[in-house]
Design a protein around this motif. Structure first.
Motif, mmCIF file in Angstrom:
data_model
loop_
_atom_site.group_PDB
_atom_site.id
_atom_site.type_symbol
_atom_site.label_atom_id
_atom_site.label_comp_id
_atom_site.label_asym_id
_atom_site.label_seq_id
_atom_site.Cartn_x
_atom_site.Cartn_y
_atom_site.Cartn_z
ATOM 1 N N ASP A 158 16.326 -13.974 23.403
ATOM 2 C CA ASP A 158 16.515 -13.392 24.742
ATOM 3 C C ASP A 158 17.638 -12.349 24.799
ATOM 4 N N GLN A 159 18.592 -12.451 23.873
ATOM 5 C CA GLN A 159 19.736 -11.532 23.853
ATOM 6 C C GLN A 159 20.480 -11.519 25.206
ATOM 7 N N THR A 160 20.772 -12.711 25.697
ATOM 8 C CA THR A 160 21.591 -12.828 26.908
ATOM 9 C C THR A 160 23.043 -12.517 26.583
ATOM 10 N N VAL A 161 23.519 -13.027 25.456
ATOM 11 C CA VAL A 161 24.871 -12.742 24.988
ATOM 12 C C VAL A 161 24.810 -11.468 24.145
ATOM 13 N N ILE A 162 25.488 -10.423 24.605
ATOM 14 C CA ILE A 162 25.313 -9.118 23.967
ATOM 15 C C ILE A 162 26.540 -8.652 23.186
ATOM 16 N N MET A 163 27.672 -9.304 23.387
ATOM 17 C CA MET A 163 28.887 -8.874 22.693
ATOM 18 C C MET A 163 29.922 -9.990 22.787
ATOM 19 N N ILE A 164 30.897 -9.951 21.875
ATOM 20 C CA ILE A 164 31.934 -10.981 21.825
ATOM 21 C C ILE A 164 33.309 -10.320 21.746
ATOM 22 N N GLN A 165 34.226 -10.809 22.563
ATOM 23 C CA GLN A 165 35.634 -10.434 22.426
ATOM 24 C C GLN A 165 36.318 -11.526 21.616
ATOM 25 N N VAL A 166 36.943 -11.142 20.516
ATOM 26 C CA VAL A 166 37.587 -12.111 19.630
ATOM 27 C C VAL A 166 39.054 -12.247 20.019
ATOM 28 N N GLU A 167 39.446 -13.441 20.475
ATOM 29 C CA GLU A 167 40.773 -13.716 21.029
ATOM 30 C C GLU A 167 40.953 -12.918 22.327
ATOM 31 N N ASN A 168 42.172 -12.937 22.876
ATOM 32 C CA ASN A 168 42.422 -12.235 24.140
ATOM 33 C C ASN A 168 43.870 -11.765 24.211
ATOM 34 N N GLU A 169 44.048 -10.450 24.279
ATOM 35 C CA GLU A 169 45.367 -9.832 24.439
ATOM 36 C C GLU A 169 46.400 -10.432 23.477
ATOM 37 N N ILE A 170 46.076 -10.344 22.204
ATOM 38 C CA ILE A 170 46.996 -10.797 21.161
ATOM 39 C C ILE A 170 48.307 -10.024 21.274
ATOM 40 N N GLY A 171 49.423 -10.722 21.079
ATOM 41 C CA GLY A 171 50.707 -10.030 21.107
ATOM 42 C C GLY A 171 51.847 -10.963 20.763
#
Length: 517
Positions: A158-171
């Motif tokens: 179905d390709q509902t999930v189209i992209m992935i963000q790996v982690e979030n605002e690393i710093g």
């Protein structure tokens, strides 16, 4: 599978074998922790003409016990998104979320000996998992790989999930680098050959801030971090950027081995005047972008999160090496819809997404929904002409009330609608932001969509000629193509002097120009 492909000098996101522009919205950080919490939100998303929801997936919820996984929430989100005809971009809240490790599972947090944290220069630990621990990497990598394998099994068709963000605002906080014992050992070692080879190969293309540091220390090609880049906080940040990127690329690589859909990393933008360690430093920021790229190419692109008003400046920095642009998070303020349209026109972005999208009270009348409706209509035209210098955008306010662009055979002067003395609200002290997208579809023929703009034109090649309006139509795109609703050529065009879309109106107009002596 969803994938990225080049078209001209831009990048398209391909979903279900068709080009796709993300008309997105990112949920507040805890909204998707249960389907009950989400019940009242779905209708708001569709009312605002979104086609994609960005939502966190929380490591602590899918792996409450080590190596025992529960994907019920992932499945429920996918099924509900399908029902609402929405796509999903999952944000992996794994080792780091806004620098901190707040979404790591309890079994990680409670075993600091096995899963160590960073230390500051006073040897104090902080709630940030160190990227120098192999145990930390293996735990995150294993969870992410299992997640991606499950998404593939559940959703590939179905390709509902189209992209992935790996982690979030690393710093890195509150110091510019980690002083954990393994980090101290690494800091004294030689700069990895992998980074030095990248620097040599790309010497002419390195971002100037990074090149200047290398130049200042004599363009050395061997030595430890301080020998190559000098002593100081900038070197500390470069050092950390390398190891954050190596860690994140390893996680992404494991995930792509399960299901190779596009993956990106987002950046918290640093405030002016702040030093490394005073902001979440060493994340995928423009001045260390080369370090992030050199550490691995599994990450498809780096993306800015906007709580900073300098929209054009930062987007220029993220695109100066020709990289694709996606804006996954923008403060959901009154400027966001107009900045989104501008980004889609000027930068030809993969997509745009305000944060805390569910916070609106009246979704049906939200300006973002009206802008997204225009983008939805124009998407086939945008994608047809993307990457070939046929599209541009403008962003206007009281301080920047005029913008000139060239497209095709004409110079276009875009002015804020309030520059007309007889415009409603022209004498107001506060001018709302306005924006437009313009697309050249044939010689002398253009589509202009936007709000709060007045456009005049002149020929580029012959100053002895005048440019006039042959025809202006207001209309819509539907399944059968362009449909004219109203024909303008009188008062609406000031008797042929300009094209206008007033503040508060959201329109697409088809413009045909000609020249005369």
């Amino acid at each position: 599978m969803p994938n990225l492909q080049k078209k001209g000098n831009k990048t398209q996101l391909i979903v279900n074998d068709k080009p796709f522009i993300i008309r997105g919205g990112e949920l507040g950080n805890s909204s998707a922790t249960s389907m009950e919490s989400m019940e009242s939100i779905w209708s708001k998303l569709t009312d605002m003409n979104l086609n994609t929801v960005l939502t966190p997936i929380y490591w602590e919820l899918i792996e409450k016990e080590e190596d025992k996984f529960d994907f019920y929430l992932v499945d429920d989100l996918i099924l509900k998104a399908r029902k609402e005809n929405l796509k999903l971009v999952f944000l992996w809240f794994g080792s780091w979320k806004n620098s901190m490790s707040s979404h790591a599972p309890a079994w990680v947090k409670l075993n600091q000996k096995k899963y160590p944290r960073i230390k500051d220069d006073k040897n104090k630990s902080h709630e940030i998992l160190t990227p120098f621990s192999e145990n930390n990497l293996k735990a995150d990598l294993n969870a992410f790989q299992k997640l991606m394998a499950h998404i593939k099994d559940f959703d590939k068709k179905d390709q509902t999930v189209i992209m992935i963000q790996v982690e979030n605002e690393i710093g890195m906080l509150p110091t510019a680098r980690d002083y954990y014992p393994l980090a101290n050992v690494a800091f004294k070692k030689e700069v990895p050959k992998e980074l030095l080879l990248y620097m040599l190969k790309n010497r002419e293309k390195l971002v100037p801030e990074f090149l200047e540091l290398w130049k200042k220390n004599g363009f050395k090609t061997s030595g430890n971090w301080e020998e190559i880049f000098g002593k100081g906080l900038q070197t500390d940040e470069i050092f950390m950027a390398w190891f954050f990127s190596k860690f994140t690329n390893a996680v992404a690589k494991a995930g792509k081995e399960s299901y190779a859909i596009p993956m990106y990393v987002n950046a918290a933008l640093n405030a002016s005047g702040k030093k490394p360690g005073e902001y979440p430093s060493a994340g995928p920021l423009p001045h260390v972008m080369d370090v992030w790229k050199a550490a691995g190419n599994t990450i498809d692109f780096l993306a800015p999160d906007f709580y900073n008003p300098n929209f054009k400046q930062w987007n220029d920095l993220f695109t100066r090496q020709g990289d694709p642009l996606f804006i996954p998070e923008h403060k959901f303020d009154a400027t966001a819809p107009f900045k989104g349209l501008y980004a889609i026109g000027h930068y030809e972005v993969i997509g745009f997404s305000p944060f805390s999208i569910e916070s609106v009270a009246d979704a049906k009348n939200e300006p973002l929904g009206k802008i997204y409706d225009m983008v939805k209509q124009l998407t086939p035209v945008i994608e047809q002409y993307k990457g070939f210098g046929k599209i541009d955008g403008v962003l206007l306010d009281k301080e920047n009330a005029v913008q000139i662009i060239t497209l095709g055979n004409y110079e276009f002067t875009f002015k804020h609608d309030y520059t007309l003395n007889w415009s409603d609200g022209a004498k107001e002290n506060v001018w709302p932001m306005s924006s437009a997208i313009i697309i050249e579809t044939a010689p002398d023929e253009f589509y202009i969509g936007g709000s709060g703009i007045v456009v005049t034109f002149k020929p580029l090649k012959n100053n002895d000629l005048n440019a006039g309006i042959l025809k202006v139509d207001q209309g819509r795109f539907d399944n059968n193509g362009w449909r004219t609703i109203r024909h303008f050529n009188g008062d609406q065009t000031h008797q042929g002097r300009h094209l206008r879309i007033a503040v508060g109106d959201y329109e697409i107009q088809k413009l045909k120009l000609y020249t005369y002596e």
